[in-house]
Design a protein around this motif. Structure first.
Motif, short mmCIF file in Angstrom:
data_model
loop_
_atom_site.label_atom_id
_atom_site.label_comp_id
_atom_site.label_asym_id
_atom_site.label_seq_id
_atom_site.Cartn_x
_atom_site.Cartn_y
_atom_site.Cartn_z
N ASP A 200 -3.43 33.90 12.32
CA ASP A 200 -3.35 32.90 11.33
C ASP A 200 -4.03 33.19 10.27
O ASP A 200 -5.12 33.76 10.34
CB ASP A 200 -3.94 31.33 12.17
N SER A 201 -3.70 32.51 9.08
CA SER A 201 -4.14 32.64 7.69
C SER A 201 -5.58 32.06 8.05
O SER A 201 -6.64 32.36 7.09
CB SER A 201 -3.34 32.15 6.76
N LEU A 202 -5.66 31.00 8.57
CA LEU A 202 -6.87 30.39 8.66
C LEU A 202 -7.61 30.53 9.87
O LEU A 202 -7.19 30.71 10.84
CB LEU A 202 -6.77 28.65 8.81
N LYS A 203 -8.99 30.56 9.62
CA LYS A 203 -9.84 31.02 10.97
C LYS A 203 -9.78 30.22 11.97
O LYS A 203 -9.71 28.72 11.73
CB LYS A 203 -11.30 31.25 10.34
N HIS A 204 -9.56 30.48 13.40
CA HIS A 204 -9.45 29.51 14.45
C HIS A 204 -10.78 29.79 15.36
O HIS A 204 -11.27 30.85 15.42
CB HIS A 204 -8.26 29.77 15.11
N PHE A 205 -10.98 28.73 16.17
CA PHE A 205 -12.08 28.92 17.24
C PHE A 205 -11.15 28.34 18.33
O PHE A 205 -10.45 27.64 18.57
CB PHE A 205 -13.27 28.04 16.76
N SER A 206 -11.74 29.39 19.54
CA SER A 206 -11.22 28.96 20.86
C SER A 206 -12.64 28.62 21.96
O SER A 206 -13.54 29.23 21.63
CB SER A 206 -10.36 30.36 21.40
N ILE A 215 -13.55 27.26 35.05
CA ILE A 215 -12.72 26.84 33.78
C ILE A 215 -11.73 26.02 34.12
O ILE A 215 -10.88 25.94 34.99
CB ILE A 215 -12.08 28.40 33.16
N ILE A 216 -11.68 24.84 33.44
CA ILE A 216 -10.65 23.63 33.77
C ILE A 216 -9.93 23.40 32.49
O ILE A 216 -8.83 22.69 32.72
CB ILE A 216 -11.62 22.47 34.25
N ALA A 217 -10.24 23.86 31.24
CA ALA A 217 -9.21 23.68 30.35
C ALA A 217 -9.99 24.65 28.99
O ALA A 217 -10.99 25.14 29.12
CB ALA A 217 -9.43 22.01 29.77
N LYS A 218 -8.73 24.62 28.08
CA LYS A 218 -9.11 25.49 26.98
C LYS A 218 -8.56 24.93 25.50
O LYS A 218 -7.80 23.74 25.98
CB LYS A 218 -8.37 27.12 27.14
N GLY A 219 -9.24 25.24 24.45
CA GLY A 219 -8.85 24.38 23.34
C GLY A 219 -9.05 25.40 22.20
O GLY A 219 -9.90 26.46 22.17
N ARG A 220 -7.88 25.12 21.17
CA ARG A 220 -8.07 26.33 20.13
C ARG A 220 -7.82 25.37 18.91
O ARG A 220 -6.97 24.60 18.72
CB ARG A 220 -6.96 27.40 20.22
N ALA A 221 -8.60 25.65 17.82
CA ALA A 221 -8.41 24.79 16.57
C ALA A 221 -9.27 25.56 15.27
O ALA A 221 -9.82 26.60 15.57
CB ALA A 221 -8.98 23.45 16.59
N THR A 222 -8.88 24.94 14.11
CA THR A 222 -9.82 25.23 12.77
C THR A 222 -11.23 25.02 12.98
O THR A 222 -11.84 25.56 11.98
CB THR A 222 -9.11 24.76 11.72
N ALA A 227 -11.93 22.26 18.54
CA ALA A 227 -11.49 23.03 19.76
C ALA A 227 -12.13 22.36 20.86
O ALA A 227 -11.38 22.30 22.04
CB ALA A 227 -11.97 24.53 19.69
N GLU A 228 -13.34 21.92 20.88
CA GLU A 228 -14.08 21.29 22.07
C GLU A 228 -13.21 19.71 22.28
O GLU A 228 -13.22 19.65 23.65
CB GLU A 228 -15.71 20.86 21.69
N GLU A 229 -12.80 19.29 21.51
CA GLU A 229 -12.20 17.88 21.66
C GLU A 229 -10.82 18.29 22.20
O GLU A 229 -10.45 17.52 23.23
CB GLU A 229 -12.11 17.28 20.42
#
Length: 246
Positions: A200-206, A215-222, A227-229
């Motif tokens: 992605d052109s914008l930096k993302h966090f996972s 591990i019960i869930a994953k998230g990815r966002a800017t 990402a936590e939410e």
């Protein structure tokens, strides 16, 4: 002289178009259009007051607008819910003025089209929409005073969107809800961030959300917070029955 006259006319036409578009949103003609112009100046413009040297951008108006919005909403809830205690009223106000809701309002009004910036609008985060909506409220307060500001908030926020019974069941933070459930039931949880290899052109966090070591869930966002939410929301729905039964 013709060249100067042409510049003045062009500027006047630009102001007229801005005022006409703005009037459709705020419901009246501004007295001092400069307040509203400032509400859409991004700090990347690096504009300064020639006399004081102070920066000119929307951030101070955003602060003022946030305070006015909170005050009007607090007054409304105080009168509308006479039995609500401080904790209840604070929680309800937070739901109404949540960043998600303010971003939605700013997007719906298309306020981003007014923003002056040296940064490409595609590079802005989601919060720019809510920030300039608050800045607009601040500009209204300075231009027309408290009553006009209150009228705008009722017309654009309270009347169309605020339903107290519905808001009572609205979840504003899945992370807070999930953590509260874990603590109440003495469960171990952990948010682990890991390297994001996306293109992605914008930096993302996972992030990986672990419950009792699994591990019960994953998230990815800017942002890490988003990402936590996202991971928390997925975890909530995976354990919804257990969480809501407690």
């Amino acid at each position: 002289m013709k060249f100067i006259r042409k510049i003045i006319e062009t500027r006047s036409k630009k102001d007229e178009d801005f005022i006409a578009d703005l009037k459709k949103i705020i419901g009246f003609t501004p007295k001092k259009v400069e307040f509203y112009k400032k509400a859409f100046i991004h700090r990347s413009i690096k504009k300064f007051n020639k006399e004081t040297g102070h920066p000119i951008n929307y951030e101070r108006l955003e602060f003022l607008g946030d305070a006015m919005l909170s005050a009007v909403i607090a007054s409304y809830l105080f009168q509308e819910v006479p039995t609500g205690d401080e904790g209840y009223l604070t929680q309800m106000r937070s739901k109404i003025v949540s960043r998600e809701h303010l971003n939605e309002l700013g997007r719906d009004f298309g306020l981003i089209r007014f923003v002056q910036s040296n940064v490409a609008k595609s590079k802005f985060g989601e919060n720019i929409h809510g920030n300039i909506f608050e800045a607009l409220i601040g500009a209204i307060y300075l231009d027309r005073g408290y009553l006009a500001c209150k009228k705008f908030i009722f017309k654009r926020v309270i009347d169309p969107y605020v339903d107290v019974p519905k808001l009572e069941g609205k979840i504003t933070s899945y992370k807070s809800l999930f953590i509260e459930w874990c603590q109440k039931n003495k469960k171990d949880f952990e948010y682990n961030f890991y390297e994001d290899t996306g293109n992605d052109s914008l930096k993302h966090f996972s992030v990986k959300l672990k419950l009792d070591g699994k591990i019960i869930a994953k998230g990815r966002a800017t942002s890490k917070k988003k990402a936590e939410e996202i991971a928390s929301k997925r975890a909530y729905y995976a354990f919804q029955k257990q969480i809501t039964d407690n």
